[in-house]
Every structure is written in structure tokens, then in C-alpha cells.
Design a protein around this motif. Sequence first.
Motif, mmCIF file in Angstrom:
data_model
loop_
_atom_site.group_PDB
_atom_site.id
_atom_site.type_symbol
_atom_site.label_atom_id
_atom_site.label_comp_id
_atom_site.label_asym_id
_atom_site.label_seq_id
_atom_site.Cartn_x
_atom_site.Cartn_y
_atom_site.Cartn_z
ATOM 1 N N LEU A 181 141.393 108.085 -42.422
ATOM 2 C CA LEU A 181 141.784 107.201 -42.576
ATOM 3 C C LEU A 181 142.648 106.954 -41.052
ATOM 4 N N VAL A 182 142.978 107.811 -40.367
ATOM 5 C CA VAL A 182 143.425 108.364 -39.344
ATOM 6 C C VAL A 182 142.207 106.910 -38.314
ATOM 7 N N GLU A 183 141.094 108.824 -38.940
ATOM 8 C CA GLU A 183 139.972 108.464 -37.549
ATOM 9 C C GLU A 183 139.274 106.585 -38.115
ATOM 10 N N HIS A 184 139.255 105.741 -39.344
ATOM 11 C CA HIS A 184 139.323 104.431 -39.505
ATOM 12 C C HIS A 184 140.299 103.581 -38.551
ATOM 13 N N LEU A 185 141.521 103.545 -38.988
ATOM 14 C CA LEU A 185 142.208 102.779 -38.326
ATOM 15 C C LEU A 185 142.119 103.140 -36.327
ATOM 16 N N GLU A 186 141.440 104.006 -35.905
ATOM 17 C CA GLU A 186 141.377 104.341 -34.449
ATOM 18 C C GLU A 186 140.053 103.847 -34.324
ATOM 19 N N GLU A 187 139.314 103.699 -35.245
ATOM 20 C CA GLU A 187 138.185 102.762 -34.582
ATOM 21 C C GLU A 187 138.438 101.528 -35.049
ATOM 22 N N ILE A 188 139.676 100.855 -35.938
ATOM 23 C CA ILE A 188 139.025 99.561 -36.142
ATOM 24 C C ILE A 188 140.299 99.317 -34.455
ATOM 25 N N GLU A 189 140.956 99.683 -33.720
ATOM 26 C CA GLU A 189 142.049 99.332 -32.526
ATOM 27 C C GLU A 189 140.702 99.599 -31.274
ATOM 28 N N PHE A 190 139.816 100.817 -31.513
ATOM 29 C CA PHE A 190 139.151 100.824 -30.107
ATOM 30 C C PHE A 190 137.785 99.873 -30.722
ATOM 31 N N LEU A 191 137.442 98.730 -31.504
ATOM 32 C CA LEU A 191 136.709 98.366 -31.705
ATOM 33 C C LEU A 191 136.661 96.858 -31.863
ATOM 34 N N TRP A 192 138.284 96.852 -31.627
ATOM 35 C CA TRP A 192 138.841 95.767 -31.915
ATOM 36 C C TRP A 192 138.660 94.524 -30.304
ATOM 37 N N SER A 193 139.171 96.029 -29.452
ATOM 38 C CA SER A 193 139.678 96.501 -27.593
ATOM 39 C C SER A 193 138.141 95.919 -27.247
ATOM 40 N N GLN A 194 137.324 95.927 -27.858
ATOM 41 C CA GLN A 194 136.150 95.810 -27.729
ATOM 42 C C GLN A 194 135.715 94.529 -27.222
ATOM 43 N N ARG A 195 135.331 93.547 -29.312
ATOM 44 C CA ARG A 195 135.420 92.058 -29.828
ATOM 45 C C ARG A 195 136.176 91.835 -28.719
ATOM 46 N N THR A 196 138.345 91.715 -28.126
ATOM 47 C CA THR A 196 138.797 91.021 -27.996
ATOM 48 C C THR A 196 138.044 90.746 -26.129
ATOM 49 N N GLU A 197 137.078 91.441 -25.796
ATOM 50 C CA GLU A 197 137.011 91.758 -24.741
ATOM 51 C C GLU A 197 135.228 91.491 -24.573
ATOM 52 N N ALA A 198 134.815 90.780 -25.313
ATOM 53 C CA ALA A 198 132.928 90.396 -25.982
ATOM 54 C C ALA A 198 133.281 88.613 -26.217
ATOM 55 N N ILE A 199 134.259 88.490 -26.766
ATOM 56 C CA ILE A 199 134.444 86.882 -26.907
ATOM 57 C C ILE A 199 134.766 86.403 -26.066
ATOM 58 N N ARG A 200 135.528 86.911 -24.809
ATOM 59 C CA ARG A 200 135.414 86.054 -23.629
ATOM 60 C C ARG A 200 134.308 86.441 -22.201
ATOM 61 N N SER A 201 133.597 86.990 -22.743
ATOM 62 C CA SER A 201 132.496 87.407 -21.664
ATOM 63 C C SER A 201 131.129 86.580 -21.836
ATOM 64 N N PRO A 202 130.622 86.601 -20.671
ATOM 65 C CA PRO A 202 129.265 85.770 -21.044
ATOM 66 C C PRO A 202 128.636 86.463 -21.342
ATOM 67 N N GLU A 203 128.530 87.363 -21.066
ATOM 68 C CA GLU A 203 127.257 88.574 -21.081
ATOM 69 C C GLU A 203 127.079 88.988 -22.967
ATOM 70 N N TYR A 204 127.705 88.387 -23.501
ATOM 71 C CA TYR A 204 128.095 89.142 -25.072
ATOM 72 C C TYR A 204 127.077 88.043 -25.604
ATOM 73 N N PHE A 205 126.274 87.730 -26.396
ATOM 74 C CA PHE A 205 125.456 86.968 -27.533
ATOM 75 C C PHE A 205 126.036 87.319 -28.601
ATOM 76 N N GLY A 206 125.815 85.969 -29.806
ATOM 77 C CA GLY A 206 126.792 86.171 -30.491
ATOM 78 C C GLY A 206 126.331 87.201 -31.920
ATOM 79 N N HIS A 207 125.536 87.506 -31.568
ATOM 80 C CA HIS A 207 124.560 88.701 -32.848
ATOM 81 C C HIS A 207 125.173 89.767 -31.843
ATOM 82 N N GLU A 208 125.540 90.245 -31.370
ATOM 83 C CA GLU A 208 126.138 90.815 -30.932
ATOM 84 C C GLU A 208 128.188 91.249 -30.852
ATOM 85 N N ILE A 209 128.837 90.569 -31.493
ATOM 86 C CA ILE A 209 130.113 89.802 -31.729
ATOM 87 C C ILE A 209 129.842 89.890 -32.956
#
Length: 173
Positions: A8-36
Motif C-alpha cells: 500500500l505504501v508503495e502504491h502511494l509513493e508511485e502515485i506521488e511520483f507519477l502525478w509529479s510526472q503528469r503535472t510536468e507533462a501537461i505543461r510541456s509541449p514535448e509530451y503527446f496525448g498518448h503519453e499522458i
Amino acid sequence: MAIILDILVEHLEEIEFLWSQRTEAIRSPEYFGHEIRELDARIDAHLQGLLVGGEHCVEFAVPLLAEEDRFMAFAGAWCLARLGLDQPLLDQLDECNLDGVTEALCHCEIDALEGKLNELYSSAPPSVASAIGLVLASHRRSPPVSRLSEFFEHDDPQVRRRAWETVSRSCRN
């Protein structure tokens, strides 16, 4: 079924990491829709893993609400909100990382919380109420304008920022 708490702790940590990646991705023109969409699918998979843990997640998620890292606070708040465990979440608003918790509430269903959020918007201190106003506006439930002028003149720049963001999101309604 035995719940493995470390998982459960690992799932929480992965959500934290992936959400930070997603936050960066939606503000970057380098990412495509399929990656988000792929990031969203991975986040959802970890959330599903947490949902299996049910109320066992509370002991891990609640302390995350006060983490300095907004993405950790997001993960804790999102977990609690998606599990429908709103009371531990709402009880911590005065002491939490409001940016992370607000972001979580902006991205999950709030139908069951709407009445409580409206009450808090009317009675909570400006720091909390301005965050709740932003959540309500994000869900196209415009908060009463009665407190916005108070927020626009508040000494705390975060309160003023949230007020302006609330207005901008309300205008899209």
C-alpha cells in the motif's frame, strides 16, 4: 485476503511520483496525448491497488496530508477521497499541505463532499476557504462570491492566488 501494508505504501509513493510526472507533462509541449494517457493509466492502476487496501490505507494516507512535498500530500488526499474517507481528509485541512490536497480534490469526484465543502467555505479561515473555493470552481460549482473580495485583499499571497484562480475557473463554467 491479507493486506500487505508495504505494498500500500508503495502504491502511494508511485502515485506521488507519477502525478509529479503528469503535472510536468501537461505543461510541456514535448509530451503527446498518448503519453499522458499512459501516465493516467499507470496512476489509476496504483489507485486500484490502494482501493483493495480500503481503510488500511488511512494510517498511511493521513500523515501524507501534512507533507511539505505537495505531490505526497496529493497522493494521501487522493487516496482518502477516492476511498470515500472524507472525514479524515476534512479534519486535516487546517494542518495540511493545501496545494496538494486542493489538487487532489480538484481531480476527484466531490458529490458526497459538496455540502461539507460549502459549509467549510463559509466558515473556515481564509487559507482553507480559498482552497475550497478553488475546488468547487474546478467542479463547476461556483462558490458564493461573498468571500472572494475578502480573499483578494488578504495578506497571504496564496489566498489571493487561489481567489484569482477560482474566478478564472468559475468563468469557464
